[in-house]
Design an enzyme around this catalytic site. Structure first.
Site, PDB file in Angstrom:
ATOM      1  N   ASP A  63      -5.847   5.814   0.933  1.00 41.45           N
ATOM      2  CA  ASP A  63      -5.854   4.405   0.561  1.00 41.45           C
ATOM      3  C   ASP A  63      -7.276   3.854   0.712  1.00 41.45           C
ATOM      4  O   ASP A  63      -8.027   4.279   1.594  1.00 41.45           O
ATOM      5  CB  ASP A  63      -4.909   3.649   1.494  1.00 41.45           C
ATOM      6  CG  ASP A  63      -4.748   2.202   1.109  1.00 41.45           C
ATOM      7  OD1 ASP A  63      -3.841   1.919   0.313  1.00 41.45           O
ATOM      8  OD2 ASP A  63      -5.530   1.356   1.592  1.00 41.45           O
ATOM      9  N   HIS A  97       0.827  -1.205   0.000  1.00 38.93           N
ATOM     10  CA  HIS A  97       0.000   0.000   0.000  1.00 38.93           C
ATOM     11  C   HIS A  97       0.866   1.263   0.000  1.00 38.93           C
ATOM     12  O   HIS A  97       0.503   2.259  -0.608  1.00 38.93           O
ATOM     13  CB  HIS A  97      -0.927   0.007   1.222  1.00 38.93           C
ATOM     14  CG  HIS A  97      -1.965  -1.071   1.173  1.00 38.93           C
ATOM     15  ND1 HIS A  97      -3.263  -0.831   0.794  1.00 38.93           N
ATOM     16  CD2 HIS A  97      -1.891  -2.393   1.414  1.00 38.93           C
ATOM     17  CE1 HIS A  97      -3.946  -1.971   0.822  1.00 38.93           C
ATOM     18  NE2 HIS A  97      -3.129  -2.941   1.208  1.00 38.93           N
TER      19      HIS A  97
HETATM   20  N1  UDP Z   1      -5.799  -4.971  -1.399  1.00 40.62           N
HETATM   21  C1  UDP Z   1      -5.468  -4.773  -2.656  1.00 40.62           C
HETATM   22  N2  UDP Z   1      -4.192  -4.519  -3.002  1.00 40.62           N
HETATM   23  C2  UDP Z   1      -3.216  -4.478  -2.112  1.00 40.62           C
HETATM   24  C3  UDP Z   1      -3.554  -4.710  -0.813  1.00 40.62           C
HETATM   25  C4  UDP Z   1      -4.842  -4.924  -0.490  1.00 40.62           C
HETATM   26  O1  UDP Z   1      -6.308  -4.774  -3.515  1.00 40.62           O
HETATM   27  O2  UDP Z   1      -2.056  -4.240  -2.476  1.00 40.62           O
HETATM   28  C5  UDP Z   1      -7.171  -5.161  -1.049  1.00 40.62           C
HETATM   29  C6  UDP Z   1      -7.838  -6.182  -1.842  1.00 40.62           C
HETATM   30  O3  UDP Z   1      -9.171  -5.828  -1.936  1.00 40.62           O
HETATM   31  C7  UDP Z   1      -7.644  -7.423  -1.067  1.00 40.62           C
HETATM   32  C8  UDP Z   1      -7.673  -6.893   0.321  1.00 40.62           C
HETATM   33  O4  UDP Z   1      -7.280  -5.558   0.258  1.00 40.62           O
HETATM   34  O5  UDP Z   1      -8.644  -8.371  -1.250  1.00 40.62           O
HETATM   35  C9  UDP Z   1      -6.727  -7.567   1.187  1.00 40.62           C
HETATM   36  O6  UDP Z   1      -5.631  -7.929   0.433  1.00 40.62           O
HETATM   37  P1  UDP Z   1      -4.138  -7.546   0.827  1.00 40.62           P
HETATM   38  O7  UDP Z   1      -3.336  -7.659  -0.416  1.00 40.62           O
HETATM   39  O8  UDP Z   1      -4.047  -6.328   1.646  1.00 40.62           O
HETATM   40  O9  UDP Z   1      -3.787  -8.671   1.794  1.00 40.62           O
HETATM   41  P2  UDP Z   1      -3.764 -10.150   1.476  1.00 40.62           P
HETATM   42  O10 UDP Z   1      -4.997 -10.712   2.047  1.00 40.62           O
HETATM   43  O11 UDP Z   1      -3.641 -10.262   0.008  1.00 40.62           O
HETATM   44  O12 UDP Z   1      -2.530 -10.520   2.205  1.00 40.62           O
END
Ligand code: UDP
Ligand code: UDP
Length: 460
Positions: A119, A22
């Site tokens: 964000d 992020h």
């Molecule tokens: N998310 C995302 N991109 C990112 C981080 C988060 O789209 O780089 C969103 C996305 O909707 C995802 C949710 O946040 O389903 C959680 O995903 P994230 O990648 O934060 O964590 P993960 O569960 O993949 O470790």
């Protein structure tokens, strides 16, 4: 570049969330805006979860003295997870719970802000605050436009028959083709309250009230998703969804050149990494090691043993086993510290990427024309892997499931690596997509034009 003599300068504050996935796109957006004559205040929630975040933040501010830093000191959290929740979601929740402190912080900035960019994980509290202050609020969605579709409409789908019974194999989400149930992040389909579910439902719903939604993507790979979002086929009355990517990495992100890569033939190395926050089980790591050894290809493998880097203390020998480590050294390099991924992906020796398909990783592979073998682990990654496969950038072995669902064996991994590295049409298509990406952000490119129009709006 517009001259500041005919326009007043726009002043934008950026508020990123937790985790490198992020933070990194926010750095890149800040740098791009600053380069286009926008005054930037970068708000940093502190402390951070990972060491990588705090170290990169210092280097970012050192290399952009013109960007002002505003510390946002987080309060202790009042949340009692029933089981051990992901530390990054937990931190996002902490930022949300401290968000009432943002109002005085934002009001104190001078000159007064033209807009706040937040964000997506902070959309709900941030939009309420900016509405009260009568300040435009833009959401920066750090994943794909396709994932933003699911993110913004899932609140309307949940509770329907499709999500309640696991007999229904495909879930229809407005603006998307029917999505296999197994592609939806599993916490979203659980009855129990959990941080990811709350985070997506609340922020996804509130995002419709923002002034605009910025996405690190481009027309060439996500034209249909962008069209449907903007034509009201996902949700009626959404603000503009604006593709501004793929954002370019900044100079300061570079760390040290990797001499080992210089010694490898062009296009010969498989780069293996699952991002900044995915830890595989020990059993899976050893199978992956077996797979790399048996693939016959050269490789560079970034091993992660713990979600949070500060806790990742064990030596490689302990994790992988010294016998396997010795075999791996014959053809590859295995490291367990932070390397700059852009340095690797842009190196001519790299010919393929075994990736979890975090969206930053996908856009970085695209910018460098590197084909992908997708192995999504959690969250948005299956949706992203689907894009990778559909645009012809990579292959995805769907039977591997989510990261923690099963242990994929080494023989299978080796076979899939061989298939990806031997696939000439993927290699060529990756180069073509790279050109499309460069066009999108070049002069008169769709992403570049969209960004300049936005800056124009902020200036007036
Ligand atoms: N998310 C995302 N991109 C990112 C981080 C988060 O789209 O780089 C969103 C996305 O909707 C995802 C949710 O946040 O389903 C959680 O995903 P994230 O990648 O934060 O964590 P993960 O569960 O993949 O470790
Ligand atoms: N990254 C890196 N070195 C590492 C691990 C990750 O430079 O050792 C960077 C990578 O280039 C990307 C970000 O960290 O910009 C990870 O984001 P992504 O969305 O790919 O995955 P996440 O870490 O959020 O799961």
């Amino acid at each position: 570049m517009s001259s500041s003599s005919d326009h007043k300068l726009a002043h934008i504050a950026l508020l990123p969330s937790a985790g490198m996935g992020h933070l990194t796109p926010f750095f890149r957006l800040a740098a791009l805006l600053a380069d286009n004559n926008v005054k930037i205040t970068f708000i940093t929630p502190s402390p951070t979860v990972s060491l990588a975040e705090s170290q990169t933040l210092s280097r970012f501010f050192d290399s952009f003295p013109e960007i002002s830093r505003k510390q946002f000191h987080l309060l202790p959290i009042d949340y009692h997870p029933s089981n051990s929740e992901d530390p990054f979601y937990y931190h996002m929740e902490r930022i949300c719970q401290s968000s009432h402190l943002l109002s005085p912080l934002i009001s104190s900035l001078y000159p007064p802000l033209s807009a706040l960019i937040t964000d997506m994980s902070l959309a709900s509290p941030a939009i309420s605050i900016t509405q009260a202050l009568n300040l435009p609020n833009y959401v920066f969605f750090t994943s794909s436009a396709k994932m933003s579709t699911l993110f913004m409409s899932f609140h309307a789908t949940i509770g329907s028959k499709a999500t309640e019974t696991d007999e229904i194999e495909a879930i229809k989400i407005p603006g998307l083709e029917a999505i296999p149930r197994s592609w939806i992040p599993p916490p979203l389909l659980q009855d129990a309250k959990n941080l990811l579910k709350t985070y997506i439902l609340e922020n996804g719903k509130k995002m419709a009230e923002s002034s605009g939604i910025l996405v690190n993507t481009f027309e060439g790979i996500e034209r249909e998703s962008l069209r449907k979002l903007n034509d009201g086929e996902v949700i009626k009355g959404l603000p503009p969804v604006i593709a501004i990517g793929p954002l370019a990495p900044c100079e300061f992100e570079k760390i040290q050149p990797l001499a080992w890569l210089d010694e490898q033939p062009n296009g010969s190395v498989v780069y293996v990494s699952f991002g900044s926050r995915t830890a595989m089980s020990r059993e899976q790591l050893r199978e992956l090691g077996e797979g790399l050894a048996r693939s016959g290809h050269r490789f560079l493998w970034l091993v992660k043993n713990k979600k949070v880097d500060r806790e990742d203390e064990e030596e490689l020998d302990q994790i992988i086993g010294s016998g396997l480590i010795e075999r791996l050294k014959e053809k590859g390099l295995v490291v367990k510290y932070w390397l700059n991924q852009e340095d690797i992906l842009s190196h001519p020796a790299v010919g393929g990427f075994l990736s979890h398909c975090g969206w930053n990783s996908v856009t970085e592979a695209i910018r460098n024309g590197v084909r992908i073998l997708a192995w999504p682990q959690h969250g948005d990654q299956k949706i992203n892997a689907d894009i990778v496969e559909k645009i012809g950038l990579g292959t995805w072995e769907k039977s591997w499931g989510w990261g923690e669902e099963m242990v994929v064996n080494g023989t299978d991994i080796a076979e899939n690596i061989k298939k990806m590295m031997g696939n000439e049409s993927l290699r060529l298509q990756a180069k073509q997509i790279r050109e499309q990406a460069r066009t999108a952000v070049g002069i008169d490119g769709s992403s570049r034009k969209a960004l300049l129009e936005l800056i124009e709006i902020w200036q007036n």
